[in-house]
Scaffold this motif. Structure first.
Motif, PDB file in Angstrom:
ATOM      1  N   ASN A 161       0.779  -1.162  -0.297  1.00  0.00           N
ATOM      2  CA  ASN A 161      -0.146   0.008  -0.001  1.00  0.00           C
ATOM      3  C   ASN A 161       0.786   1.360  -0.158  1.00  0.00           C
ATOM      4  O   ASN A 161       0.217   2.160  -0.322  1.00  0.00           O
ATOM      5  CB  ASN A 161      -0.991   0.078   1.290  1.00  0.00           C
ATOM      6  N   THR A 162       2.028   1.157   0.334  1.00  0.00           N
ATOM      7  CA  THR A 162       2.884   2.520   0.500  1.00  0.00           C
ATOM      8  C   THR A 162       3.994   2.274  -0.440  1.00  0.00           C
ATOM      9  O   THR A 162       4.885   1.609  -0.234  1.00  0.00           O
ATOM     10  CB  THR A 162       3.179   2.685   2.003  1.00  0.00           C
ATOM     11  N   PRO A 163       4.274   3.273  -1.475  1.00  0.00           N
ATOM     12  CA  PRO A 163       5.352   2.970  -2.373  1.00  0.00           C
ATOM     13  C   PRO A 163       6.488   3.414  -1.625  1.00  0.00           C
ATOM     14  O   PRO A 163       6.862   4.402  -0.855  1.00  0.00           O
ATOM     15  CB  PRO A 163       4.999   4.292  -3.366  1.00  0.00           C
ATOM     16  N   GLY A 164       7.651   2.526  -2.208  1.00  0.00           N
ATOM     17  CA  GLY A 164       8.865   2.732  -1.666  1.00  0.00           C
ATOM     18  C   GLY A 164       9.199   1.604  -0.383  1.00  0.00           C
ATOM     19  O   GLY A 164      10.309   1.464  -0.143  1.00  0.00           O
ATOM     20  N   VAL A 165       8.364   1.489   0.593  1.00  0.00           N
ATOM     21  CA  VAL A 165       8.367   0.477   1.378  1.00  0.00           C
ATOM     22  C   VAL A 165       8.623  -0.889   0.998  1.00  0.00           C
ATOM     23  O   VAL A 165       7.952  -1.575   0.399  1.00  0.00           O
ATOM     24  CB  VAL A 165       7.156   0.624   2.601  1.00  0.00           C
ATOM     25  N   ASP A 166       9.694  -1.333   1.617  1.00  0.00           N
ATOM     26  CA  ASP A 166      10.258  -2.910   1.111  1.00  0.00           C
ATOM     27  C   ASP A 166      10.454  -3.918   2.300  1.00  0.00           C
ATOM     28  O   ASP A 166      11.108  -4.737   2.019  1.00  0.00           O
ATOM     29  CB  ASP A 166      11.331  -2.741   0.080  1.00  0.00           C
TER      30      ASP A 166
END
Length: 435
Positions: free
Chosen positions: A224-229
């Motif tokens: 759901n959150t761009p960039g979170v890995d």
């Protein structure tokens, strides 16, 4: 559209702060979702850290003791990655489930005692399902017993600079002695990606297939959150909703830890807001602004004024001069050796009377350690009650690896070998000193 709305929230929050507090635009960036934390919350704590430099961009109650819940598994995984990197185990090695591991409370894989999974499957189960049984089984494989492994976890935490952490188990299930802090969890998160980047990808796995079923990750921010890995979520009634995440934007990586959220959604919103604000601070500093994250403005008065434990000297909680107290990985693991056996002797019966047996049962000789370990796992699965009190060891002897069960009394060794031979399983009883 969503990102635009969030940026608008940031701008509105900043404008509101200026209107009532005279805060200069170049001085602070606001964190709009912190007002979602209930005013009576005594569980909340958070921190934002630059993963590269260790600089703390924001901290609130970062050194207050908290229950980490399943974020505990990050340390279990750290020590697993360490064993993999050192060649002590391989991804295809088997992890046998003892009755203790199989009896863990959900969430778990539901593996029966005596059954086994691969190290790879155990890692995936810990990262995605947050499997409590897989965590304990891995702890027993690496440390002999969960209690011994927890001591190793705590010692490694101290070596990494996690000075306010004590681990009592491998999975984070409720235990009043299983304590950490937001700062220490950030240190651990940073160490995991710094020391074992080749395995960090497991924290990014959205799902994996296990025995015909698809298991999805509890960390919804991955999708759901761009960039979170990565990294890990946690929850117990005592801890509230916890999360440690890492995200990348424009080549910069941040670590965010939020502990004690009242709901999963609120926790995720606060974590995302802290992440976005952290990136905004870095961007604006790159443009020459002298900026930091505003700490207290959007927090309810009771929460902002709550008493905190004394911080380290110079730690004001919101100062950009604060540095993450992380150290390089030690040259050696620790004085507590990660032992090869799945379990240490559980002294009982005549073994207790003799303070531990010295006899050995050998069940095979192989060209590779992995083959010897596989044989040990098969024997444990088929003849568990005969070898439960022994140490399973893949021991190198010349150019071969001997699959052996050590630490048995003479009577137990002979009884075990008799039972194995009755089922056409070759074995040899070895007296003390024979090898």
């Amino acid at each position: 559209m969503i990102q635009h709305a969030r940026r608008l929230l940031l701008s509105l929050g900043l404008a509101f702060a200026m209107a009532i507090g005279g805060v200069a635009p170049a001085a602070m960036a606001q964190v709009p979702y912190l007002q979602l934390i209930p005013q009576n919350s005594s569980k909340y704590a958070s921190i934002v850290v630059d993963a590269k430099t260790g600089e703390v961009l924001y901290a609130k109650r970062a050194d207050a003791p908290r229950y980490p819940a399943s974020i505990t598994k990050v340390m279990t995984l750290y020590l697993t990655f360490e064993a993999l990197s050192a060649g002590r185990i391989g991804l295809d090695d088997r992890v046998v489930f003892s009755p203790h591991a199989a009896a863990q409370s959900p969430t778990k894989l539901g593996i029966r005692a005596g059954d086994s999974i691969s190290v790879l499957e155990a890692i995936q189960a810990m990262c995605t399902l947050s499997a409590n049984d897989a965590s304990v089984a891995m702890a027993e494989k690496l440390g002999g017993t969960e209690q011994r492994f927890a001591a190793l976890m705590t010692l490694r935490a101290q070596e990494l600079g996690m000075t306010n952490t004590n681990f009592a188990n491998a999975n984070g299930l409720p235990n009043t002695r299983n304590l950490s802090t937001a700062r220490d969890i950030a240190i651990l998160s940073r160490a995991a990606m710094r020391d074992y980047p080749q395995y960090y990808r497991f924290f990014s796995q959205v799902s994996f297939n296990f025995r015909g079923r698809t298991i999805t990750n509890h960390n919804h921010m991955l999708s759901n959150t761009p960039g979170v890995d990565g990294l890990k979520t946690g929850f117990t009634n005592a801890s509230g909703f916890n999360i440690a995440i890492s995200g990348v934007k424009d080549g910069r990586r941040l670590i965010v830890v939020v502990l004690g959220g009242p709901t999963r959604i609120t926790r995720d919103r606060v974590a995302e807001s802290l992440l976005l604000t952290g990136f905004d601070v870095i961007r604006r500093r790159g443009l020459g602004e002298d900026i930091k994250v505003a700490q207290n403005f959007f927090e309810p008065p009771q929460l902002a004024a709550a008493t905190e434990p004394q911080m380290a000297q110079g730690d004001t909680g919101d100062s950009l001069s604060v540095r993450l107290a992380s150290s390089p990985p030690p040259a050696r693991a620790s004085q507590i050796q990660i032992v090869e056996p799945r379990s240490v002797p559980k002294l009982s019966g005549k073994a207790k009377a003799q303070a531990g047996g010295r006899w050995t049962v050998q069940v095979g000789s192989f060209n590779s350690r992995s083959d010897a370990r596989e044989q040990l796992s098969l024997v444990e699965k088929r003849f568990g009650r005969h070898v439960d009190d022994a140490r399973a060891v893949a021991e190198k002897d010349g150019g071969k690896y001997r699959a052996r069960f050590q630490g048995m009394t003479e009577e137990d060794a002979r009884d075990a070998c008799k039972a194995l031979k009755a089922k056409k399983q070759p074995c040899v009883v070895m007296a003390p000193g024979r090898g």
